[in-house]
Design a protein around this motif. Structure first.
Motif, short mmCIF file in Angstrom:
data_model
loop_
_atom_site.label_atom_id
_atom_site.label_comp_id
_atom_site.label_asym_id
_atom_site.label_seq_id
_atom_site.Cartn_x
_atom_site.Cartn_y
_atom_site.Cartn_z
N ALA A 112 0.83 -1.21 0.00
CA ALA A 112 0.00 0.00 0.00
C ALA A 112 0.86 1.25 0.00
O ALA A 112 0.58 2.22 -0.74
N PHE A 113 1.93 1.26 0.79
CA PHE A 113 2.81 2.43 0.80
C PHE A 113 3.56 2.58 -0.52
O PHE A 113 3.86 3.70 -0.94
N GLN A 114 3.83 1.49 -1.21
CA GLN A 114 4.47 1.56 -2.53
C GLN A 114 3.49 2.04 -3.60
O GLN A 114 3.87 2.71 -4.55
N THR A 115 2.22 1.69 -3.43
CA THR A 115 1.20 1.94 -4.45
C THR A 115 0.53 3.30 -4.34
O THR A 115 0.25 3.95 -5.35
N PHE A 116 0.26 3.73 -3.12
CA PHE A 116 -0.54 4.93 -2.89
C PHE A 116 0.29 6.04 -2.23
O PHE A 116 1.23 5.77 -1.50
N ASP A 117 -0.13 7.26 -2.46
CA ASP A 117 0.51 8.43 -1.84
C ASP A 117 -0.15 8.68 -0.48
O ASP A 117 -0.89 9.64 -0.29
N ILE A 118 0.13 7.76 0.45
CA ILE A 118 -0.42 7.87 1.80
C ILE A 118 0.74 7.94 2.79
O ILE A 118 1.87 7.56 2.47
N VAL A 119 0.45 8.43 3.98
CA VAL A 119 1.47 8.53 5.02
C VAL A 119 1.14 7.68 6.24
O VAL A 119 1.98 7.48 7.11
N ARG A 120 -0.10 7.15 6.29
CA ARG A 120 -0.56 6.47 7.50
C ARG A 120 -1.57 5.39 7.15
O ARG A 120 -2.45 5.60 6.32
N ILE A 121 -1.43 4.24 7.80
CA ILE A 121 -2.43 3.17 7.73
C ILE A 121 -2.89 2.93 9.16
O ILE A 121 -2.08 2.85 10.08
N TYR A 122 -4.19 2.83 9.34
CA TYR A 122 -4.72 2.63 10.69
C TYR A 122 -5.68 1.45 10.73
O TYR A 122 -6.21 1.02 9.70
N ALA A 123 -5.88 0.93 11.92
CA ALA A 123 -6.83 -0.15 12.15
C ALA A 123 -7.54 0.12 13.47
O ALA A 123 -6.98 0.77 14.36
N GLU A 124 -8.76 -0.41 13.59
CA GLU A 124 -9.58 -0.13 14.76
C GLU A 124 -10.19 -1.41 15.36
O GLU A 124 -11.40 -1.63 15.30
N PRO A 125 -9.37 -2.26 15.96
CA PRO A 125 -9.92 -3.47 16.58
C PRO A 125 -10.67 -3.15 17.87
O PRO A 125 -10.37 -2.15 18.54
N LEU A 166 3.02 4.37 10.32
CA LEU A 166 3.41 5.47 9.45
C LEU A 166 4.38 4.95 8.39
O LEU A 166 5.09 3.98 8.61
N ARG A 167 4.38 5.63 7.26
CA ARG A 167 5.24 5.23 6.14
C ARG A 167 6.68 4.99 6.59
O ARG A 167 7.29 3.99 6.25
N GLU A 168 7.23 5.89 7.41
CA GLU A 168 8.63 5.77 7.81
C GLU A 168 8.88 4.64 8.81
O GLU A 168 10.02 4.30 9.09
N GLU A 169 7.82 4.03 9.31
CA GLU A 169 7.97 2.93 10.26
C GLU A 169 7.91 1.54 9.61
O GLU A 169 8.09 0.54 10.29
N VAL A 170 7.65 1.50 8.32
CA VAL A 170 7.49 0.21 7.64
C VAL A 170 8.81 -0.55 7.67
O VAL A 170 9.86 -0.01 7.34
#
Length: 173
Positions: A112-125, A166-170
């Motif tokens: 997802a970080f390679q494909t999209f111009d995003i900086v954050r992925i989140y989840a809500e368990p 965050l992108r930089e944490e991958v």
């Protein structure tokens, strides 16, 4: 246990219907995930994933021993959330605690970080879903907070957690 992530195929619907009809899975997901889960539900879900393509989402079948055993997806936000994406996933109960899901999360987040111009992925368990919380933590996500009494599921008010990566944490492969 070995697995692969791959785009959905219409032929996956019967496999998904067989494993998704499990309250232990449904109880930890949003109400849009039905219970009981029928073949018709599986066909609708798989068809929807295929028809929406990958312009605003990445959805994958989690395939174990040649059969679809779960689902994982990342969905882009919009408006002020356009640089964020939400992660969702579930896995057949007989595949739990096999090291599959945290590796699937890592793989799809990298993609997802390679494909999209995003900086954050989140989840809500849900806060009481310790298995899913452990998956996220093992995959490098950070707990941002707990939303107390933030959701209503099956007649019960529950709390949920917000995790992010965050992108930089991958992590590198």
């Amino acid at each position: 246990m070995e697995f692969i992530l791959r785009p959905w195929k219409e032929a996956d619907a019967p496999d998904i219907a067989a494993v998704a009809n499990d309250w232990e899975i449904a109880k930890n997901l949003r109400n849009i995930f039905p219970h009981p889960y029928t073949l018709e539900d599986a066909v609708c879900y798989v068809t929807d994933c295929i028809s929406k393509g990958e312009a605003r989402q990445l959805t994958r079948a989690i395939v174990v021993d040649g059969k679809a055993a779960g689902s994982i997806g990342i969905f882009l936000g919009s408006d002020i959330y356009e640089k964020s994406a939400e992660l969702g996933y579930w896995l057949a109960r007989d595949c739990w605690r096999q090291g599959i899901m945290h590796r699937a999360v890592e793989q799809l987040c990298r993609k997802a970080f390679q494909t999209f111009d995003i900086v954050r992925i989140y989840a809500e368990p849900f806060s009481d879903n310790l298995g899913s919380r452990g998956v996220l933590e093992k995959a490098g996500f950070t707990l941002e907070g707990t939303m107390r009494h933030g959701v209503y599921k099956h007649g019960t008010v529950k709390s949920y957690c917000v995790y992010s990566l965050l992108r930089e944490e991958v992590r590198e492969m």
